[in-house]
Design an enzyme around this catalytic site. Structure first.
Site, PDB file in Angstrom:
ATOM      1  CB  SER A 231       4.889  -1.874  11.899  1.00  0.00           C
ATOM      2  OG  SER A 231       4.443  -0.545  12.102  1.00  0.00           O
TER       3      SER A 231
ATOM      4  CG  ASN B 276      -1.698   1.266   1.385  1.00  0.00           C
ATOM      5  OD1 ASN B 276      -1.912   1.985   0.412  1.00  0.00           O
ATOM      6  ND2 ASN B 276      -2.141   1.567   2.600  1.00  0.00           N
TER       7      ASN B 276
ATOM      8  CD  GLU C 259      -2.853   5.484   6.565  1.00  0.00           C
ATOM      9  OE1 GLU C 259      -2.821   5.554   5.326  1.00  0.00           O
ATOM     10  OE2 GLU C 259      -1.941   4.957   7.228  1.00  0.00           O
TER      11      GLU C 259
ATOM     12  CD  GLU D 128      -3.660  -2.729   7.162  1.00  0.00           C
ATOM     13  OE1 GLU D 128      -2.542  -2.996   6.716  1.00  0.00           O
ATOM     14  OE2 GLU D 128      -4.236  -1.656   6.929  1.00  0.00           O
TER      15      GLU D 128
ATOM     16  CG  HIS E  46      -5.755   1.892   4.889  1.00  0.00           C
ATOM     17  ND1 HIS E  46      -5.301   2.829   5.794  1.00  0.00           N
ATOM     18  CD2 HIS E  46      -4.750   0.996   4.734  1.00  0.00           C
ATOM     19  CE1 HIS E  46      -4.068   2.513   6.156  1.00  0.00           C
ATOM     20  NE2 HIS E  46      -3.711   1.401   5.530  1.00  0.00           N
TER      21      HIS E  46
ATOM     22  N   GLY F 169       2.117   2.123  10.621  1.00  0.00           N
ATOM     23  CA  GLY F 169       3.050   3.243  10.482  1.00  0.00           C
ATOM     24  C   GLY F 169       3.706   3.667  11.779  1.00  0.00           C
TER      25      GLY F 169
ATOM     26  CE  LYS G  49       0.530   3.493   4.792  1.00  0.00           C
ATOM     27  NZ  LYS G  49       0.150   3.570   6.168  1.00  0.00           N
TER      28      LYS G  49
HETATM   29  C1  PEP Z   1      -0.824  -0.001   5.751  1.00  0.00           C
HETATM   30  O1  PEP Z   1      -0.752   1.124   5.271  1.00  0.00           O
HETATM   31  O2  PEP Z   1      -1.778  -0.735   5.477  1.00  0.00           O
HETATM   32  C2  PEP Z   1       0.239  -0.441   6.643  1.00  0.00           C
HETATM   33  C3  PEP Z   1       0.168  -1.628   7.190  1.00  0.00           C
HETATM   34  O3  PEP Z   1       1.272   0.450   6.866  1.00  0.00           O
HETATM   35  P1  PEP Z   1       2.674   0.121   7.597  1.00  0.00           P
HETATM   36  O4  PEP Z   1       3.157  -1.180   7.028  1.00  0.00           O
HETATM   37  O5  PEP Z   1       3.538   1.269   7.240  1.00  0.00           O
HETATM   38  O6  PEP Z   1       2.372   0.008   9.052  1.00  0.00           O
END
Ligand code: PEP
Length: 256
Positions: free
Chosen positions: A216, A13, A100, A170, A98, A176, A15
């Site tokens: 992460s 992803n 976000e 998630e 997501h 992040g 972003k």
């Molecule tokens: C994500 O954006 O879905 C995500 C898991 O980000 P990160 O791996 O940076 O935590």
């Protein structure tokens, strides 16, 4: 425990990162590194990079996804992109719900459901994100909350359509932040999501469902996470922006 019944998927992803030139460079770096992947490899990129990504991945094993789509077919929704528009371009996957989008753009379980149905009707594969906030985990309601998010997101989705849904667990506190769920925590919730699918649909659907972990995940921790019995790959943010790191995660899923 039927890992061999389903496909592991590692999806990046991106972003709101990478201009067109950077996108092309990253994909060209990635292609040889993942050419022999034993799992599905997907990159979900900003709308402005879709055309570039589709051209650069042509003839490779890398699939392209978008990061969102609207639920209406067309109309007065300034700034939005419909599922049909994505499908018409040749986009195969789309991330829906997501955290976000939920946190910063007012997405609710209901709009996530509408977007999921629109994407499936357009023939897209949906990477549906669910997960609890830190406060939810501390209040011990992760189980109920994630089950509820899953059920509402999939309301009126048929068993046949479900074959084109991937769920990404998630935990919001791990996205992040550099704070990963332990392999046991990740597996626990992925297993709970699978049990929810079994309740709403049946065992066959639950066994076949690809459930990813995201939050992460990186080159150092991927192996342990994707080896868990109910974790079928990952949704990767930060680490998907570096070809080498992303390819190590793909390798981990190939072995896991
Ligand atoms: C994500 O954006 O879905 C995500 C898991 O980000 P990160 O791996 O940076 O935590």
């Amino acid at each position: 425990m039927n890992k061999n019944l389903r496909k592991a998927i590692i999806a990046g992803n991106w972003k709101m990162n990478k201009n067109r030139a950077e996108a092309k460079t990253l994909i060209e770096e990635l292609k040889p590194l993942v050419a022999n992947a034993g799992c599905e490899v997907v990159i979900c990129v900003p709308f402005t990079n879709l055309e570039t990504a589709l051209a650069a991945t042509e003839g490779s094993n890398i699939k392209v996804g978008a990061e969102n789509c609207h639920f209406a077919k067309s109309g007065a929704y300034t700034g939005e992109i419909s599922a049909d528009m994505l499908a018409e371009m040749g986009v195969e996957y789309v991330v829906i719900g997501h955290s976000e989008r939920r946190q910063y753009f007012g997405e609710t379980d209901t709009t996530v459901n509408l977007r999921t149905k629109a994407a499936l009707e357009a023939g897209l594969k949906v990477i549906l994100c669910v997960g609890e906030m830190l406060e939810d985990r501390e209040n011990n309601i992760t189980e109920e909350l994630v089950a509820l998010q899953t059920k509402i997101a999939l309301k009126d989705v048929t068993k046949e359509q479900l074959k084109n849904v991937i769920i990404a667990y998630e935990p919001v506190w791990a996205i992040g932040t550099g704070k990963t769920a332990t392999a046991q925590q990740a597996n626990e919730v992925c297993s709970l999501i699978r049990a929810t699918i079994e309740k709403v649909y049946d065992k066959e659907a639950a066994d076949a469902m690809t459930i990813q972990y995201g939050g992460s995940m990186n080159a150092a921790n991927a192996e342990e996470l994707v080896a868990q019995p109910d974790v079928d790959g990952g949704l990767i943010g930060g680490a998907s922006l570096k070809a080498e790191d992303f390819s190590i995660i793909v390798k981990a899923a190939t072995n896991g």
